[in-house]
Design a protein around this motif. Structure first.
Motif, PDB file in Angstrom:
ATOM      1  N   ALA A 271       0.833  -1.197   0.000  1.00 45.30           N
ATOM      2  CA  ALA A 271       0.000   0.000   0.000  1.00 45.30           C
ATOM      3  C   ALA A 271       0.876   1.259   0.000  1.00 45.30           C
ATOM      4  O   ALA A 271       0.598   2.226  -0.728  1.00 45.30           O
ATOM      5  CB  ALA A 271      -0.930  -0.002   1.214  1.00 45.30           C
ATOM      6  N   VAL A 272       1.956   1.232   0.800  1.00 45.88           N
ATOM      7  CA  VAL A 272       2.875   2.373   0.851  1.00 45.88           C
ATOM      8  C   VAL A 272       3.612   2.526  -0.479  1.00 45.88           C
ATOM      9  O   VAL A 272       3.765   3.646  -0.991  1.00 45.88           O
ATOM     10  CB  VAL A 272       3.877   2.206   2.008  1.00 45.88           C
ATOM     11  CG1 VAL A 272       4.979   3.268   1.922  1.00 45.88           C
ATOM     12  CG2 VAL A 272       3.161   2.293   3.346  1.00 45.88           C
ATOM     13  N   VAL A 273       4.049   1.409  -1.062  1.00 45.32           N
ATOM     14  CA  VAL A 273       4.715   1.466  -2.374  1.00 45.32           C
ATOM     15  C   VAL A 273       3.779   2.073  -3.406  1.00 45.32           C
ATOM     16  O   VAL A 273       4.169   2.946  -4.202  1.00 45.32           O
ATOM     17  CB  VAL A 273       5.161   0.055  -2.820  1.00 45.32           C
ATOM     18  CG1 VAL A 273       5.583   0.067  -4.293  1.00 45.32           C
ATOM     19  CG2 VAL A 273       6.310  -0.436  -1.961  1.00 45.32           C
ATOM     20  N   GLY A 274       2.514   1.646  -3.409  1.00 46.57           N
ATOM     21  CA  GLY A 274       1.542   2.196  -4.343  1.00 46.57           C
ATOM     22  C   GLY A 274       1.329   3.678  -4.125  1.00 46.57           C
ATOM     23  O   GLY A 274       1.242   4.453  -5.092  1.00 46.57           O
ATOM     24  N   GLY A 275       1.278   4.102  -2.860  1.00 45.09           N
ATOM     25  CA  GLY A 275       1.107   5.519  -2.562  1.00 45.09           C
ATOM     26  C   GLY A 275       2.292   6.354  -3.011  1.00 45.09           C
ATOM     27  O   GLY A 275       2.133   7.453  -3.558  1.00 45.09           O
ATOM     28  N   VAL A 276       3.508   5.834  -2.798  1.00 43.60           N
ATOM     29  CA  VAL A 276       4.722   6.552  -3.205  1.00 43.60           C
ATOM     30  C   VAL A 276       4.780   6.685  -4.728  1.00 43.60           C
ATOM     31  O   VAL A 276       5.098   7.756  -5.266  1.00 43.60           O
ATOM     32  CB  VAL A 276       5.979   5.831  -2.671  1.00 43.60           C
ATOM     33  CG1 VAL A 276       7.242   6.439  -3.284  1.00 43.60           C
ATOM     34  CG2 VAL A 276       6.029   5.918  -1.151  1.00 43.60           C
ATOM     35  N   LEU A 277       4.474   5.603  -5.448  1.00 37.54           N
ATOM     36  CA  LEU A 277       4.480   5.647  -6.913  1.00 37.54           C
ATOM     37  C   LEU A 277       3.430   6.617  -7.442  1.00 37.54           C
ATOM     38  O   LEU A 277       3.682   7.367  -8.399  1.00 37.54           O
ATOM     39  CB  LEU A 277       4.234   4.246  -7.470  1.00 37.54           C
ATOM     40  CG  LEU A 277       5.356   3.225  -7.262  1.00 37.54           C
ATOM     41  CD1 LEU A 277       4.933   1.851  -7.771  1.00 37.54           C
ATOM     42  CD2 LEU A 277       6.639   3.675  -7.963  1.00 37.54           C
ATOM     43  N   LEU A 278       2.250   6.614  -6.817  1.00 38.32           N
ATOM     44  CA  LEU A 278       1.192   7.541  -7.231  1.00 38.32           C
ATOM     45  C   LEU A 278       1.606   8.979  -6.997  1.00 38.32           C
ATOM     46  O   LEU A 278       1.373   9.852  -7.858  1.00 38.32           O
ATOM     47  CB  LEU A 278      -0.093   7.226  -6.459  1.00 38.32           C
ATOM     48  CG  LEU A 278      -1.300   8.121  -6.764  1.00 38.32           C
ATOM     49  CD1 LEU A 278      -1.687   8.018  -8.243  1.00 38.32           C
ATOM     50  CD2 LEU A 278      -2.474   7.761  -5.868  1.00 38.32           C
ATOM     51  N   GLN A 279       2.239   9.234  -5.879  1.00 35.21           N
ATOM     52  CA  GLN A 279       2.704  10.582  -5.578  1.00 35.21           C
ATOM     53  C   GLN A 279       3.749  11.042  -6.590  1.00 35.21           C
ATOM     54  O   GLN A 279       3.737  12.203  -7.027  1.00 35.21           O
ATOM     55  CB  GLN A 279       3.280  10.628  -4.163  1.00 35.21           C
ATOM     56  CG  GLN A 279       3.698  12.018  -3.705  1.00 35.21           C
ATOM     57  CD  GLN A 279       4.262  12.002  -2.301  1.00 35.21           C
ATOM     58  OE1 GLN A 279       4.751  10.991  -1.821  1.00 35.21           O
ATOM     59  NE2 GLN A 279       4.183  13.132  -1.618  1.00 35.21           N
ATOM     60  N   ARG A 280       4.644  10.144  -6.977  1.00 33.06           N
ATOM     61  CA  ARG A 280       5.663  10.507  -7.974  1.00 33.06           C
ATOM     62  C   ARG A 280       5.035  10.829  -9.322  1.00 33.06           C
ATOM     63  O   ARG A 280       5.425  11.785  -9.995  1.00 33.06           O
ATOM     64  CB  ARG A 280       6.661   9.356  -8.126  1.00 33.06           C
ATOM     65  CG  ARG A 280       7.603   9.197  -6.946  1.00 33.06           C
ATOM     66  CD  ARG A 280       8.555   8.035  -7.160  1.00 33.06           C
ATOM     67  NE  ARG A 280       9.476   7.876  -6.036  1.00 33.06           N
ATOM     68  CZ  ARG A 280      10.375   6.907  -5.949  1.00 33.06           C
ATOM     69  NH1 ARG A 280      10.487   6.015  -6.933  1.00 33.06           N
ATOM     70  NH2 ARG A 280      11.166   6.834  -4.897  1.00 33.06           N
ATOM     71  N   ARG A 281       4.052  10.040  -9.718  1.00 31.67           N
ATOM     72  CA  ARG A 281       3.393  10.287 -11.004  1.00 31.67           C
ATOM     73  C   ARG A 281       2.637  11.611 -10.993  1.00 31.67           C
ATOM     74  O   ARG A 281       2.646  12.353 -11.987  1.00 31.67           O
ATOM     75  CB  ARG A 281       2.453   9.136 -11.333  1.00 31.67           C
ATOM     76  CG  ARG A 281       3.177   7.839 -11.688  1.00 31.67           C
ATOM     77  CD  ARG A 281       2.211   6.770 -12.155  1.00 31.67           C
ATOM     78  NE  ARG A 281       2.914   5.539 -12.513  1.00 31.67           N
ATOM     79  CZ  ARG A 281       2.325   4.456 -12.987  1.00 31.67           C
ATOM     80  NH1 ARG A 281       0.987   4.436 -13.137  1.00 31.67           N
ATOM     81  NH2 ARG A 281       3.033   3.383 -13.294  1.00 31.67           N
ATOM     82  N   LEU A 282       1.990  11.914  -9.877  1.00 28.18           N
ATOM     83  CA  LEU A 282       1.277  13.193  -9.768  1.00 28.18           C
ATOM     84  C   LEU A 282       2.260  14.353  -9.821  1.00 28.18           C
ATOM     85  O   LEU A 282       1.993  15.377 -10.451  1.00 28.18           O
ATOM     86  CB  LEU A 282       0.469  13.223  -8.473  1.00 28.18           C
ATOM     87  CG  LEU A 282      -0.742  12.294  -8.392  1.00 28.18           C
ATOM     88  CD1 LEU A 282      -1.376  12.338  -7.010  1.00 28.18           C
ATOM     89  CD2 LEU A 282      -1.766  12.673  -9.464  1.00 28.18           C
ATOM     90  N   HIS A 283       3.432  14.167  -9.177  1.00 25.69           N
ATOM     91  CA  HIS A 283       4.455  15.208  -9.191  1.00 25.69           C
ATOM     92  C   HIS A 283       5.003  15.414 -10.597  1.00 25.69           C
ATOM     93  O   HIS A 283       5.199  16.562 -11.037  1.00 25.69           O
ATOM     94  CB  HIS A 283       5.582  14.834  -8.231  1.00 25.69           C
ATOM     95  CG  HIS A 283       6.690  15.838  -8.189  1.00 25.69           C
ATOM     96  ND1 HIS A 283       6.561  17.063  -7.551  1.00 25.69           N
ATOM     97  CD2 HIS A 283       7.958  15.801  -8.708  1.00 25.69           C
ATOM     98  CE1 HIS A 283       7.689  17.726  -7.679  1.00 25.69           C
ATOM     99  NE2 HIS A 283       8.553  16.990  -8.360  1.00 25.69           N
ATOM    100  N   GLN A 284       5.217  14.306 -11.322  1.00 27.37           N
ATOM    101  CA  GLN A 284       5.707  14.407 -12.690  1.00 27.37           C
ATOM    102  C   GLN A 284       4.681  15.056 -13.599  1.00 27.37           C
ATOM    103  O   GLN A 284       5.020  15.841 -14.494  1.00 27.37           O
ATOM    104  CB  GLN A 284       6.068  13.009 -13.219  1.00 27.37           C
ATOM    105  CG  GLN A 284       7.285  12.397 -12.546  1.00 27.37           C
ATOM    106  CD  GLN A 284       7.536  10.965 -12.982  1.00 27.37           C
ATOM    107  OE1 GLN A 284       6.713  10.372 -13.698  1.00 27.37           O
ATOM    108  NE2 GLN A 284       8.636  10.370 -12.544  1.00 27.37           N
ATOM    109  N   ALA A 285       3.406  14.751 -13.363  1.00 22.27           N
ATOM    110  CA  ALA A 285       2.336  15.332 -14.198  1.00 22.27           C
ATOM    111  C   ALA A 285       2.224  16.850 -13.972  1.00 22.27           C
ATOM    112  O   ALA A 285       2.002  17.618 -14.913  1.00 22.27           O
ATOM    113  CB  ALA A 285       1.008  14.661 -13.867  1.00 22.27           C
ATOM    114  N   ARG A 286       2.431  17.283 -12.741  1.00 24.71           N
ATOM    115  CA  ARG A 286       2.351  18.713 -12.436  1.00 24.71           C
ATOM    116  C   ARG A 286       3.528  19.491 -12.998  1.00 24.71           C
ATOM    117  O   ARG A 286       3.394  20.643 -13.389  1.00 24.71           O
ATOM    118  CB  ARG A 286       2.289  18.898 -10.909  1.00 24.71           C
ATOM    119  CG  ARG A 286       0.968  18.444 -10.296  1.00 24.71           C
ATOM    120  CD  ARG A 286       1.038  18.507  -8.792  1.00 24.71           C
ATOM    121  NE  ARG A 286      -0.179  17.981  -8.177  1.00 24.71           N
ATOM    122  CZ  ARG A 286      -0.319  17.778  -6.884  1.00 24.71           C
ATOM    123  NH1 ARG A 286       0.716  18.043  -6.068  1.00 24.71           N
ATOM    124  NH2 ARG A 286      -1.453  17.303  -6.400  1.00 24.71           N
ATOM    125  N   SER A 287       4.700  18.799 -13.025  1.00 23.19           N
ATOM    126  CA  SER A 287       5.893  19.474 -13.536  1.00 23.19           C
ATOM    127  C   SER A 287       6.003  19.397 -15.047  1.00 23.19           C
ATOM    128  O   SER A 287       6.745  20.124 -15.659  1.00 23.19           O
ATOM    129  CB  SER A 287       7.138  18.879 -12.876  1.00 23.19           C
ATOM    130  OG  SER A 287       7.239  17.500 -13.155  1.00 23.19           O
TER     131      SER A 287
END
Length: 287
Positions: A271-287
């Motif tokens: 669950a934590v791995v999934g959350g970290v990956l999702l956060q990275r993708r959201l960060h990449q999408a914003r940048s």
């Protein structure tokens, strides 16, 4: 619901915390699989001590297991020094041989000793908590709880006294060597601490599930923390929550307690791995 259930839950928390603390340094030094090697290799030491003393509860079990854990580390280093085997190959050669010796001793000549092969693999928290400690008419909880509490205090003392040196060895072993810090000696001492911890937790977690208790909380903390102190805090927090929820889930489902803890650890990790990956993708999408 009896008081025994609550004692087992407390034992689960203490056992998990005892294993998780040295696991932090194994994760930081990328030696997580060494836990698996040592947890299997200590079996012949435990069996031989049990045969000599007539019980698995003897302090000599810890001595025998610590010796076998040291054999894994020194044997792997010896094989690696030949230049013929590299990576984690030396560990993969040493610990299966020692574990096989332990299983053979357990299932043949010494099968009169009361250690079942299933308990060797996964342990049993309920059986570990069965023998009570009494002071007169006062019940002080399971004897095994006090054993694990003692090992927990020893681990805390060791990690506190050598915190600075262990941190330097984990992040820059070459610099630690040049500063005169005995890197190899402290590495062996840490493995001795791991061996003692694994042996103490053997009744509760066996040779397989102890790896989950020792590695998974620290692996989760490494994903979330930004400092060593943060890793300690998150590791203890994860250990407490997972132990409580995993224990009661196993209790409600009438399942193996140790397996319930390990399974819940795995669920939280992914669950934590999934959350970290999702956060990275959201960060990449914003940048």
């Amino acid at each position: 619901m009896t008081i025994f259930v609550w004692w087992v839950m407390i034992l689960a928390i203490v056992t998990a915390a005892t294993c998780a603390l040295p696991g932090i340094w194994l994760v930081l030094r990328k030696q997580s699989m060494l836990t698996d090697a040592i947890s299997h290799a200590v079996l012949p030491g435990i069996v031989i001590a049990a045969v000599a003393t007539g019980t698995i509860q003897s302090p000599w079990s810890i001595v025998g297991a610590a010796v076998m854990g040291t054999v894994v580390v020194l044997g792997a280093e010896l094989l690696e020094s030949t230049g013929l085997v590299s990576g984690d190959g030396p560990q993969g050669l040493v610990f299966p041989a020692l574990f096989s010796i332990g299983v053979l001793l357990l299932s043949t000549r010494f099968n009169g000793i009361q250690i079942s092969e299933s308990a060797v693999l996964v342990g049993d928290l309920n059986l570990a908590a069965f023998l009570p400690l009494k002071a007169g008419n006062l019940l002080l909880g399971p004897q095994y709880l006090w054993v694990m509490t003692g090992v927990l205090l020893l681990n805390i003392a060791y990690l506190t006294l050598l915190h600075t040196r262990l941190k330097l060895i984990a992040f820059d072993p070459e610099l630690a060597q040049t500063m005169g810090i005995p890197v190899k000696r402290l590495g062996h001492l840490t493995m001795l601490v791991v061996s003692v911890t694994i042996t103490a937790a053997f009744n509760a977690a066996g040779a397989v599930l102890v790896m989950a208790l020792m590695i998974v909380p620290a692996a989760i903390a490494q994903l979330l923390a930004h400092s060593i102190r943060g890793m300690y805090v998150i590791t203890i927090g994860i250990t407490f929550v997972c132990s409580v929820v995993g224990f009661w889930s196993a209790y409600i489902l009438d399942a193996s307690t140790s397996s319930g803890l390990a399974l819940f650890y795995g669920i939280v990790y992914f669950a934590v791995v999934g959350g970290v990956l999702l956060q990275r993708r959201l960060h990449q999408a914003r940048s």
